[in-house]
Scaffold this motif. Structure first.
Motif, short mmCIF file in Angstrom:
data_model
loop_
_atom_site.label_atom_id
_atom_site.label_comp_id
_atom_site.label_asym_id
_atom_site.label_seq_id
_atom_site.Cartn_x
_atom_site.Cartn_y
_atom_site.Cartn_z
N LEU A 25 33.44 67.30 51.58
CA LEU A 25 32.28 67.24 50.68
C LEU A 25 31.66 68.63 50.47
CD1 LEU A 25 30.48 64.00 51.95
CD2 LEU A 25 31.61 64.31 49.74
N ILE A 26 31.57 69.39 51.54
CA ILE A 26 31.01 70.75 51.45
C ILE A 26 31.90 71.62 50.56
CG2 ILE A 26 30.56 72.87 52.76
CD1 ILE A 26 29.64 71.02 55.09
N ASN A 60 31.42 70.61 46.98
CA ASN A 60 30.10 71.05 46.53
C ASN A 60 30.09 72.56 46.27
OD1 ASN A 60 27.42 70.88 45.90
ND2 ASN A 60 26.72 70.36 47.95
N GLU A 61 30.69 73.32 47.16
CA GLU A 61 30.75 74.78 46.98
C GLU A 61 31.59 75.16 45.78
OE1 GLU A 61 31.93 76.36 50.78
OE2 GLU A 61 29.88 76.26 51.55
N GLN A 63 31.79 73.38 43.02
CA GLN A 63 30.90 73.15 41.88
C GLN A 63 29.88 74.28 41.75
OE1 GLN A 63 29.18 69.28 42.51
NE2 GLN A 63 30.78 68.25 41.32
N LEU A 64 29.36 74.74 42.89
CA LEU A 64 28.41 75.85 42.86
C LEU A 64 29.08 77.11 42.32
CD1 LEU A 64 26.37 75.49 46.17
CD2 LEU A 64 25.43 75.65 43.87
N GLN A 101 22.19 71.66 37.34
CA GLN A 101 22.62 71.02 38.59
C GLN A 101 22.60 71.96 39.79
OE1 GLN A 101 25.39 71.64 36.32
NE2 GLN A 101 27.16 72.07 37.58
N THR A 102 22.44 73.25 39.59
CA THR A 102 22.55 74.22 40.68
C THR A 102 21.52 73.99 41.80
OG1 THR A 102 23.50 75.84 39.16
CG2 THR A 102 22.64 76.68 41.24
N THR A 136 20.08 71.28 42.74
CA THR A 136 20.46 70.05 43.43
C THR A 136 21.67 70.28 44.31
OG1 THR A 136 19.65 68.78 41.54
CG2 THR A 136 21.08 67.62 43.08
N LEU A 137 22.65 71.03 43.81
CA LEU A 137 23.85 71.32 44.59
C LEU A 137 23.52 72.16 45.82
CD1 LEU A 137 26.43 72.13 41.76
CD2 LEU A 137 26.42 70.13 43.26
N GLN A 167 21.89 69.79 48.32
CA GLN A 167 22.90 68.91 48.91
C GLN A 167 23.78 69.67 49.90
OE1 GLN A 167 25.06 67.41 45.55
NE2 GLN A 167 23.67 65.69 45.22
N ASN A 168 24.14 70.88 49.52
CA ASN A 168 24.99 71.70 50.38
C ASN A 168 24.29 71.99 51.71
OD1 ASN A 168 27.58 72.86 50.50
ND2 ASN A 168 26.71 74.89 50.26
#
Length: 141
Positions: free
Chosen positions: A33-34, A37-38, A40-41, A65-66, A68-69, A72-73
């Motif tokens: 997941l990390i 997520n990274e 996407q970032l 979305q940044t 939020t990401l 979440q990260n």
């Protein structure tokens, strides 16, 4: 260690090992997941050619979305680190338990050895066949 204590030690080790396996699968899931997520970032950033620098975007403004990401990260990394600490402690504890079981098993003899052999095979079958060192086969070529 008598047979009852030996069986209790084996039972505790097996339960601890199952917990460890579950913990490691949780850590692997969080790691995936990390990484997602990274990715996407990183995709939300614009790379400056010929450098290792990034812009947030063309206008210097965060994409929607940044934030939020990032949040979440951060939460995922905190969970990951906590589980990793638990896994390290549990691993150390399991190693000590297994060493104690091994030492007691190696010091047993006669009927006690056979009984402990059966108990060890019952509880530790996921690790493969357990044999007393005196009974091990050797492959001589």
């Amino acid at each position: 260690m008598n047979l009852t204590e030996f069986e209790r030690s084996l039972s505790d080790f097996s339960a601890g090992y199952e917990t460890y396996i579950k913990l490691m699968s949780d850590i692997k899931r969080l790691d995936n997941l990390i990484q997602a997520n990274e990715k996407q970032l990183n995709d939300s950033l614009i790379k400056i050619p010929f450098t290792h620098l990034y812009f947030v975007d063309g206008l210097g403004i965060f994409k929607h979305q940044t934030p939020t990401l990032i949040k979440q990260n951060r939460q995922l990394i905190i969970k990951y680190n906590r589980k990793l600490i638990k896994a390290k402690k549990l691993s150390s504890s399991l190693h000590k338990q297994l060493e104690s079981i091994r030492n007691d098993y190696l010091n047993s003899n006669g009927k006690e050895s056979k009984a402990k052999d059966k108990l060890a095979n019952k509880y530790l079958k996921q690790f493969g066949q357990i044999r007393h060192p005196k009974k091990e086969r050797t492959n001589k070529q």
